[in-house]
Design an enzyme around this catalytic site. Sequence first.
Site, PDB file in Angstrom:
ATOM      1  N   GLN A  15      10.645  14.109 -12.091  1.00  0.00           N
ATOM      2  CA  GLN A  15      11.483  14.627 -11.010  1.00  0.00           C
ATOM      3  C   GLN A  15      11.143  14.036  -9.640  1.00  0.00           C
ATOM      4  O   GLN A  15      11.964  14.068  -8.736  1.00  0.00           O
ATOM      5  CB  GLN A  15      11.387  16.156 -10.971  1.00  0.00           C
ATOM      6  CG  GLN A  15      11.975  16.807 -12.215  1.00  0.00           C
ATOM      7  CD  GLN A  15      11.918  18.332 -12.183  1.00  0.00           C
ATOM      8  OE1 GLN A  15      10.917  18.920 -12.574  1.00  0.00           O
ATOM      9  NE2 GLN A  15      12.976  18.970 -11.723  1.00  0.00           N
ATOM     10  N   HIS A 117       5.645  17.423 -19.063  1.00  0.00           N
ATOM     11  CA  HIS A 117       6.794  18.114 -18.460  1.00  0.00           C
ATOM     12  C   HIS A 117       8.053  17.324 -18.856  1.00  0.00           C
ATOM     13  O   HIS A 117       8.746  16.762 -18.026  1.00  0.00           O
ATOM     14  CB  HIS A 117       6.616  18.203 -16.940  1.00  0.00           C
ATOM     15  CG  HIS A 117       7.444  19.278 -16.281  1.00  0.00           C
ATOM     16  ND1 HIS A 117       6.903  20.281 -15.514  1.00  0.00           N
ATOM     17  CD2 HIS A 117       8.785  19.501 -16.252  1.00  0.00           C
ATOM     18  CE1 HIS A 117       7.864  21.070 -15.040  1.00  0.00           C
ATOM     19  NE2 HIS A 117       9.019  20.614 -15.476  1.00  0.00           N
ATOM     20  N   ASN A 161       4.973  22.140 -20.571  1.00  0.00           N
ATOM     21  CA  ASN A 161       5.793  22.979 -19.709  1.00  0.00           C
ATOM     22  C   ASN A 161       7.016  23.498 -20.468  1.00  0.00           C
ATOM     23  O   ASN A 161       7.792  22.720 -21.004  1.00  0.00           O
ATOM     24  CB  ASN A 161       6.281  22.172 -18.500  1.00  0.00           C
ATOM     25  CG  ASN A 161       7.145  23.008 -17.570  1.00  0.00           C
ATOM     26  OD1 ASN A 161       6.648  23.915 -16.902  1.00  0.00           O
ATOM     27  ND2 ASN A 161       8.450  22.749 -17.541  1.00  0.00           N
ATOM     28  N   GLU A 162       7.158  24.815 -20.518  1.00  0.00           N
ATOM     29  CA  GLU A 162       8.371  25.458 -21.037  1.00  0.00           C
ATOM     30  C   GLU A 162       8.871  24.880 -22.362  1.00  0.00           C
ATOM     31  O   GLU A 162       9.976  24.331 -22.430  1.00  0.00           O
ATOM     32  CB  GLU A 162       9.493  25.351 -20.003  1.00  0.00           C
ATOM     33  CG  GLU A 162       9.165  25.999 -18.681  1.00  0.00           C
ATOM     34  CD  GLU A 162      10.362  26.037 -17.737  1.00  0.00           C
ATOM     35  OE1 GLU A 162      11.399  25.425 -18.038  1.00  0.00           O
ATOM     36  OE2 GLU A 162      10.257  26.684 -16.689  1.00  0.00           O
ATOM     37  N   TRP A 439       8.010  26.637  -6.861  1.00  0.00           N
ATOM     38  CA  TRP A 439       8.849  25.500  -7.237  1.00  0.00           C
ATOM     39  C   TRP A 439       9.897  25.350  -6.155  1.00  0.00           C
ATOM     40  O   TRP A 439      10.720  26.222  -6.013  1.00  0.00           O
ATOM     41  CB  TRP A 439       9.527  25.715  -8.605  1.00  0.00           C
ATOM     42  CG  TRP A 439      10.271  24.471  -8.989  1.00  0.00           C
ATOM     43  CD1 TRP A 439      11.545  24.140  -8.682  1.00  0.00           C
ATOM     44  CD2 TRP A 439       9.712  23.359  -9.708  1.00  0.00           C
ATOM     45  NE1 TRP A 439      11.836  22.888  -9.155  1.00  0.00           N
ATOM     46  CE2 TRP A 439      10.732  22.390  -9.777  1.00  0.00           C
ATOM     47  CE3 TRP A 439       8.459  23.074 -10.271  1.00  0.00           C
ATOM     48  CZ2 TRP A 439      10.533  21.156 -10.412  1.00  0.00           C
ATOM     49  CZ3 TRP A 439       8.278  21.858 -10.896  1.00  0.00           C
ATOM     50  CH2 TRP A 439       9.313  20.915 -10.964  1.00  0.00           C
ATOM     51  N   GLU A 446      16.849  17.293 -10.189  1.00  0.00           N
ATOM     52  CA  GLU A 446      16.931  18.563 -10.905  1.00  0.00           C
ATOM     53  C   GLU A 446      17.608  18.361 -12.276  1.00  0.00           C
ATOM     54  O   GLU A 446      18.653  18.929 -12.571  1.00  0.00           O
ATOM     55  CB  GLU A 446      17.646  19.600 -10.025  1.00  0.00           C
ATOM     56  CG  GLU A 446      17.909  20.970 -10.617  1.00  0.00           C
ATOM     57  CD  GLU A 446      16.696  21.731 -11.167  1.00  0.00           C
ATOM     58  OE1 GLU A 446      15.545  21.378 -10.841  1.00  0.00           O
ATOM     59  OE2 GLU A 446      16.931  22.665 -11.957  1.00  0.00           O
ATOM     60  N   TRP A 447      17.003  17.517 -13.090  1.00  0.00           N
ATOM     61  CA  TRP A 447      17.441  17.306 -14.481  1.00  0.00           C
ATOM     62  C   TRP A 447      18.956  17.089 -14.571  1.00  0.00           C
ATOM     63  O   TRP A 447      19.487  16.286 -13.818  1.00  0.00           O
ATOM     64  CB  TRP A 447      16.955  18.465 -15.360  1.00  0.00           C
ATOM     65  CG  TRP A 447      15.475  18.724 -15.207  1.00  0.00           C
ATOM     66  CD1 TRP A 447      14.876  19.839 -14.689  1.00  0.00           C
ATOM     67  CD2 TRP A 447      14.376  17.833 -15.553  1.00  0.00           C
ATOM     68  NE1 TRP A 447      13.498  19.704 -14.708  1.00  0.00           N
ATOM     69  CE2 TRP A 447      13.168  18.501 -15.228  1.00  0.00           C
ATOM     70  CE3 TRP A 447      14.300  16.557 -16.106  1.00  0.00           C
ATOM     71  CZ2 TRP A 447      11.905  17.915 -15.432  1.00  0.00           C
ATOM     72  CZ3 TRP A 447      13.046  15.975 -16.317  1.00  0.00           C
ATOM     73  CH2 TRP A 447      11.879  16.657 -15.981  1.00  0.00           C
TER      74      TRP A 447
END
Length: 484
Positions: A15, A117, A161-162, A439, A446-447
Amino acid sequence: FRKDFMWGAATASYQIEGAWDKDGKGQSIWDTYAHTEGAIEDGTNGDITCDTYHKYLEDIKMLKRLKATHYRFSLSWSRLLPTADSSAPNAAGVAFYNKFIDGLLANNIKPCVTLYHWDLPQCVQDKGGWQSEDVVEKFKEYADFCFSQFGDRVKLWVTINEPHVQCGFGFGMGIHAPGIKGQFSPIYHTDPMNACYQVSRTMLLSHAHTYRMYSSKYRAKQNGLISITLNSDWCEPKDPSNPDHVKAAQFYIDATLGWFAHPIFKDGDYPDSMKEHILEMSKAQGLKNSRLPVLSEQEKNLIKGTYDFFGLNHYTTRLAEQITDETQAFAIHPDMPSFVYPDPSWERAGNDRLPIGSEWLFIVPTGLRKLLNYISKTYGDPSIIITENGCSTKHSVNNPGDTKQLEDEQRCRFITSYLNEALKAHLLDGVDLRGYFLWTLMDNFEWAAGYTERFGLYHVDFEDPARTRTPRKSAATFTKIIEE
Ligand code: GBH
């Protein structure tokens, strides 16, 4: 908060770094995905983004100015190991992260490093990626390399991450890299292997093996903490007196947070509700076994207890009721019996000119306190670090009426109110809260939303080759809270 409370901001390699093909970096699945026509809302990519690879000294200055005690960022696997082979590292990549870590420490900012990530090396993807068992060894090899290179100075590690978002978005709906649309998607029923559940298993195993490798090989010498970061909405029954609504809310939390939290923080296995429901759904489709792979006793023992803290990413809250024929079309995926939606009275992320920031982001600070209490009760009072929490605005570079949105009153209120609820969880409820990472440090890629959604304490001008960073009002608000 505790005297040693960690105050930080968070980012992720793809990112912010840019330099996607510079100095020997290998390609990642996000390089590939973002270069695919139509994948990203505004047709952009992370080729340059904030250009942190060249401007990292500015990032450190910004963190110092914020008075952050910690900074959470992620390493680019393919920048360090372009062929995913630890015997052939990229010296320039290693040098970059060494300079960066040393720069942070010289300014008294402690690094919190996420190993993964979402930017898997493309060469690992080409051999099956997260859908192949081989990834577990590859991930461990990469983690081992990172501990050996940086673990003398990095004392706080996050493996993945997630995983829930990687599985659901990358392999279910296919709206994140590697863009594989599986059975999980309401639209595409093409993948009989159900990639999404397969991937959740290899991620759990990668995390667990890495945790155990750190413990046996590095812990005594490096003495750091390592865990995983899970994301979760808070979710409440629409009508708390209706048992179906209560069940629906619990199922949503089980099948998002519990999917990974139960195995790691509880008993090594997925929540019963999830196992039972997916088995039932699988049988209804004529399958003999559940699509959710069964974890063996050995695997459960391996996974259980592989944490030193609970890393939590939290943004928003939902209401739930059971799905009906009318609401089936809005199901997140075919295995989700809960219909979840925001209360229309909740404030949305956004601003006066563009009233909707991220579509999904509704501002419900009380949800954070409830979620922290839920985690504390359900998982045996672990130390919790909020590894992400933040608020967005919509920002279109093509809209001449758009501003930098420097007077971000809403973000100031978001930070203050969510932190206030976190403080109540700590002071009044006794939750063992150790830190808070906002964040995000600066606007970034942003993806799937490209540069249209901005979460930064700092505005970044992506049309300016210098990628000028300008503090928003929220940066000062956050600093004031840290100072006081
Ligand atoms: C985090 O995920 C990520 O870790 C971070 O990289 C990211 O920049 C940050 O959030 C802000 O988005 O599009 O309606 O289907 C947060 C969890 C899960 C929140 C997916 C948004 C999309 C809902 N995200 N969700 S929707």
